[in-house]
Design a protein around this motif. Structure first.
Motif, PDB file in Angstrom:
ATOM      1  N   GLY A 325       0.818  -1.212   0.000  1.00  6.86           N
ATOM      2  CA  GLY A 325       0.000   0.000   0.000  1.00  6.86           C
ATOM      3  C   GLY A 325       0.849   1.259   0.000  1.00  6.86           C
ATOM      4  N   ILE A 326       1.880   1.282   0.833  1.00  7.05           N
ATOM      5  CA  ILE A 326       2.763   2.450   0.911  1.00  7.05           C
ATOM      6  C   ILE A 326       3.464   2.670  -0.428  1.00  7.05           C
ATOM      7  CG2 ILE A 326       4.874   3.340   1.970  1.00  7.05           C
ATOM      8  CD1 ILE A 326       3.995   1.942   4.559  1.00  7.05           C
ATOM      9  N   ILE A 327       3.943   1.587  -1.043  1.00  4.14           N
ATOM     10  CA  ILE A 327       4.633   1.696  -2.339  1.00  4.14           C
ATOM     11  C   ILE A 327       3.686   2.225  -3.416  1.00  4.14           C
ATOM     12  CG2 ILE A 327       5.713   0.374  -4.200  1.00  4.14           C
ATOM     13  CD1 ILE A 327       6.861  -1.487  -2.045  1.00  4.14           C
ATOM     14  N   LEU A 328       2.447   1.738  -3.436  1.00  2.00           N
ATOM     15  CA  LEU A 328       1.484   2.170  -4.456  1.00  2.00           C
ATOM     16  C   LEU A 328       1.084   3.627  -4.272  1.00  2.00           C
ATOM     17  CD1 LEU A 328      -0.851  -0.959  -4.806  1.00  2.00           C
ATOM     18  CD2 LEU A 328       0.961  -0.191  -6.343  1.00  2.00           C
ATOM     19  N   VAL A 329       0.890   4.046  -3.025  1.00  2.00           N
ATOM     20  CA  VAL A 329       0.547   5.455  -2.758  1.00  2.00           C
ATOM     21  C   VAL A 329       1.677   6.368  -3.225  1.00  2.00           C
ATOM     22  CG1 VAL A 329       0.231   7.161  -0.920  1.00  2.00           C
ATOM     23  CG2 VAL A 329      -1.069   5.038  -0.872  1.00  2.00           C
ATOM     24  N   PHE A 330       2.890   6.004  -2.852  1.00  2.00           N
ATOM     25  CA  PHE A 330       4.063   6.810  -3.234  1.00  2.00           C
ATOM     26  C   PHE A 330       4.225   6.844  -4.754  1.00  2.00           C
ATOM     27  CE2 PHE A 330       8.527   7.777  -3.848  1.00  2.00           C
ATOM     28  CZ  PHE A 330       8.781   8.729  -2.872  1.00  2.00           C
ATOM     29  N   THR A 331       4.038   5.701  -5.400  1.00  2.00           N
ATOM     30  CA  THR A 331       4.175   5.620  -6.859  1.00  2.00           C
ATOM     31  C   THR A 331       3.115   6.453  -7.564  1.00  2.00           C
ATOM     32  OG1 THR A 331       5.088   3.383  -6.685  1.00  2.00           O
ATOM     33  CG2 THR A 331       4.251   4.062  -8.838  1.00  2.00           C
ATOM     34  N   GLY A 332       1.853   6.359  -7.093  1.00  2.00           N
ATOM     35  CA  GLY A 332       0.770   7.122  -7.701  1.00  2.00           C
ATOM     36  C   GLY A 332       0.993   8.618  -7.605  1.00  2.00           C
ATOM     37  N   LEU A 333       1.434   9.081  -6.440  1.00  2.00           N
ATOM     38  CA  LEU A 333       1.681  10.509  -6.246  1.00  2.00           C
ATOM     39  C   LEU A 333       2.843  10.993  -7.115  1.00  2.00           C
ATOM     40  CD1 LEU A 333       1.342  10.718  -2.338  1.00  2.00           C
ATOM     41  CD2 LEU A 333      -0.238  11.681  -4.019  1.00  2.00           C
ATOM     42  N   THR A 334       3.888  10.169  -7.232  1.00  2.00           N
ATOM     43  CA  THR A 334       5.088  10.572  -7.975  1.00  2.00           C
ATOM     44  C   THR A 334       4.858  10.584  -9.481  1.00  2.00           C
ATOM     45  OG1 THR A 334       6.498   9.644  -6.230  1.00  2.00           O
ATOM     46  CG2 THR A 334       7.533  10.076  -8.368  1.00  2.00           C
ATOM     47  N   LEU A 335       4.298   9.499 -10.013  1.00  2.00           N
ATOM     48  CA  LEU A 335       4.119   9.395 -11.464  1.00  2.00           C
ATOM     49  C   LEU A 335       3.104  10.401 -11.993  1.00  2.00           C
ATOM     50  CD1 LEU A 335       4.199   5.539 -12.122  1.00  2.00           C
ATOM     51  CD2 LEU A 335       6.053   7.205 -12.229  1.00  2.00           C
ATOM     52  N   SER A 336       2.206  10.861 -11.134  1.00  2.00           N
ATOM     53  CA  SER A 336       1.207  11.841 -11.575  1.00  2.00           C
ATOM     54  C   SER A 336       1.842  13.198 -11.882  1.00  2.00           C
ATOM     55  CB  SER A 336       0.125  12.013 -10.501  1.00  2.00           C
ATOM     56  OG  SER A 336      -0.614  10.821 -10.351  1.00  2.00           O
ATOM     57  N   LEU A 337       3.067  13.409 -11.422  1.00  2.00           N
ATOM     58  CA  LEU A 337       3.737  14.691 -11.639  1.00  2.00           C
ATOM     59  C   LEU A 337       4.568  14.725 -12.914  1.00  2.00           C
ATOM     60  CD1 LEU A 337       4.995  15.460  -8.003  1.00  2.00           C
ATOM     61  CD2 LEU A 337       3.106  16.560  -9.211  1.00  2.00           C
ATOM     62  N   VAL A 338       4.765  13.562 -13.551  1.00  2.00           N
ATOM     63  CA  VAL A 338       5.618  13.521 -14.739  1.00  2.00           C
ATOM     64  C   VAL A 338       4.824  13.096 -15.966  1.00  2.00           C
ATOM     65  CG1 VAL A 338       7.698  13.048 -13.403  1.00  2.00           C
ATOM     66  CG2 VAL A 338       6.337  11.142 -14.242  1.00  2.00           C
ATOM     67  N   ASP A 339       5.328  13.492 -17.134  1.00  2.00           N
ATOM     68  CA  ASP A 339       4.627  13.245 -18.391  1.00  2.00           C
ATOM     69  C   ASP A 339       5.087  11.927 -19.014  1.00  2.00           C
ATOM     70  OD1 ASP A 339       2.970  13.626 -20.529  1.00  2.00           O
ATOM     71  OD2 ASP A 339       4.280  15.041 -21.568  1.00  2.00           O
ATOM     72  N   ASN A 340       4.867  10.828 -18.292  1.00  2.00           N
ATOM     73  CA  ASN A 340       5.233   9.513 -18.797  1.00  2.00           C
ATOM     74  C   ASN A 340       4.056   8.881 -19.536  1.00  2.00           C
ATOM     75  OD1 ASN A 340       4.103   9.427 -16.000  1.00  2.00           O
ATOM     76  ND2 ASN A 340       4.063   7.232 -16.407  1.00  2.00           N
ATOM     77  N   VAL A 341       4.355   7.877 -20.353  1.00  2.00           N
ATOM     78  CA  VAL A 341       3.312   7.096 -21.026  1.00  2.00           C
ATOM     79  C   VAL A 341       3.403   5.688 -20.473  1.00  2.00           C
ATOM     80  CG1 VAL A 341       2.406   6.264 -23.213  1.00  2.00           C
ATOM     81  CG2 VAL A 341       3.498   8.515 -23.086  1.00  2.00           C
ATOM     82  N   VAL A 342       2.478   5.358 -19.548  1.00  2.00           N
ATOM     83  CA  VAL A 342       2.521   4.099 -18.791  1.00  2.00           C
ATOM     84  C   VAL A 342       3.907   3.998 -18.146  1.00  2.00           C
ATOM     85  CG1 VAL A 342       1.959   1.643 -18.816  1.00  2.00           C
ATOM     86  CG2 VAL A 342       0.924   3.159 -20.493  1.00  2.00           C
ATOM     87  N   PHE A 343       4.734   3.001 -18.526  1.00  2.00           N
ATOM     88  CA  PHE A 343       6.051   2.878 -17.909  1.00  2.00           C
ATOM     89  C   PHE A 343       7.167   3.289 -18.872  1.00  2.00           C
ATOM     90  CE2 PHE A 343       3.500  -0.098 -15.372  1.00  2.00           C
ATOM     91  CZ  PHE A 343       3.762   0.413 -14.110  1.00  2.00           C
TER      92      PHE A 343
END
Length: 464
Positions: A325-343
């Motif tokens: 859960g902690i990893i997913l929360v951190f990942t969701g918050l972080t990736l939402s700030l960058v302009d990536n396409v999936v991975f």
């Protein structure tokens, strides 16, 4: 009037009308936008919108009216990149100040005009208190401002039959605006940060000329009978600029995680959970609208919250669900700030990903640093004290789940009714009680003395 004459008159009128329309269509279009504040997320949003709108209008030139003491390097870098990549020439009019991040942005423009008495330079990276940041930050800024100057290329100079190539914007001079160790003869001594006045900037190739106002700049660029279109920030762009500020992002992360922690410490209050939900909406909404936060990234965040709740309420401990859960929360918050396409992060600048990690990490760390002591204080002595059980139920105050009458027998004497090996029965004051021998065995009919009472049990020793 014969037919030939009528034809000639109509041809003349049509030609004149066409010429007039053509003249109107060829009227130069100047698109102007302002940066007259600290460089930040709002300035970056305005720059993007202005250049995009100028491109749609097919403007002849873009004029930036600049007056700033600097700001955040990450946004200044984004603005200078947008300017360098613009298909329409971008010119800047420095109205008094182009310090720090403002100098970087100015050097990115195709030409620079300055008001008499203005200045440009002092681009050293500093923190909020004005102290210089460590050299790794200065190194990045030196490289960025040097590359920006180099992007304008060199001018060809022919003198005495010899051909030489001179930088339009000297990279060494640009770098001296950041690094105090650089020495350039006749320009700057080591130990000082370079800042140019208007005349100095003109002399050393960092200003095309001086001007008193925008109109004079446009005329010096060779445009007459021009039309100016001014960029008008929308209310949404102002709000969006505020919501996407890294500092505000950090505050939102603090509220999201701190609110969840507070609610988990005292389930049922509701307010911390509501604050956390509102902060999450404010965090993800502008990012989702801009296309940065994808559906799956938001879903990762939600699943992470659910797993943490399951770990706490369903399977207490700290196992796979909680860590995941902690990893997913951190990942969701972080990736939402960058302009990536999936991975796929191939188009994401390393500095952008690094910045997002810093924002989320700092917000998460501060949330625990602040939330833990704050929740303890509020729940123990604040207005929320009454909603949680904080006091202990002492035996001396009568909080006990068993009969405490035998406690009164401490110090009393009696007789062993059975042999105590070590437990058995004793008679005290003509009543039968269960008892335990403190040491060794006590045989039947031997005298005993009560020493203590614990866990609903009398403890005795031989009484001589």
């Amino acid at each position: 009037m014969n037919r030939f004459t009528c034809f000639m008159v109509m041809l003349f009128v049509a030609t004149a009308s066409f010429a007039q329309n053509d003249s109107i269509q060829k009227q130069p279009l100047v698109y102007k936008f302002d940066i007259k504040r600290e460089i930040g997320s709002t300035s970056w949003i305005h720059t993007q919108s202005a250049i995009d709108e100028a491109t749609q209008l097919e403007a002849d030139i873009i004029l930036l009216h600049l007056n700033t003491y600097g700001g955040q390097v990450v946004f200044a870098d984004s603005i200078r990149t947008k300017i360098l990549n613009s298909r329409i020439p971008v010119h800047v009019f420095i109205d008094n100040n182009a310090a720090s991040a403002g100098a970087l942005i100015s050097i990115a423009c195709d030409s620079i005009y300055m008001r008499p008495g203005a200045n440009i330079g002092a681009a050293t990276v500093v923190n909020q208190t004005g102290e210089q940041m460590p050299d790794k930050y200065q190194s990045y800024m030196r490289s960025t401002i040097r590359a920006t100057a180099e992007a304008h290329g060199k001018d060809t100079v022919i003198a005495g039959g010899d051909t030489t190539f001179i930088w339009k914007r000297d990279p060494s001079i640009a770098e001296a605006m950041v690094d105090e160790s650089i020495y350039i003869a006749g320009i700057i001594d080591s130990g000082k940060i370079l800042t140019f006045t208007t005349l100095e900037a003109i002399e050393h190739g960092f200003c095309e000329g001086k001007a008193d106002d925008v109109n004079e700049v446009i005329e010096k660029l060779g445009y007459n009978n021009y039309k100016i279109v001014n960029y008008k920030p929308t209310f949404y762009s102002e709000v969006k600029g505020f919501l996407t500020n890294p500092v505000f992002h950090g505050i939102l992360i603090l509220i999201i995680i701190g609110g969840l922690y507070f609610e988990l410490q005292s389930p049922g209050i509701g307010f911390p959970l509501l604050a956390s939900a509102i902060a999450a909406v404010l965090y993800f909404a502008p990012l989702y609208i801009d296309g940065l936060a994808a559906n799956w990234e938001i879903i990762l965040f939600i699943i992470g919250i659910v797993l943490i709740a399951v770990e706490i309420f369903v399977i207490p401990g700290f196992g796979l669900a909680g860590i995941s859960g902690i990893i997913l929360v951190f990942t969701g918050l972080t990736l939402s700030l960058v302009d990536n396409v999936v991975f796929d992060f191939s188009n994401v600048p390393t500095k952008e990903l690094f910045m997002s990690l810093i924002i989320v990490s700092a917000g998460s760390f501060l949330s625990f640093i602040i939330a833990i002591p704050l929740s303890q204080k509020l729940l123990s002595s604040g207005p929320l004290k009454g909603i949680t059980l904080q006091s202990s139920q002492e035996i001396d105050l009568g909080y006990i789940g068993v009969d405490i009458e035998p406690r009164k027998l401490i110090g009393s004497t009696g007789i062993a009714h059975t042999t105590l090996r070590p437990s058995g029965k004793v008679i005290i004051n003509e009543e039968l009680f269960d008892a335990v021998a403190e040491a060794g065995m006590i045989y039947k009919d031997e005298k005993v003395k009560v020493t203590r009472y614990a866990s609903g049990q009398l403890y005795v020793i031989k009484h001589l």
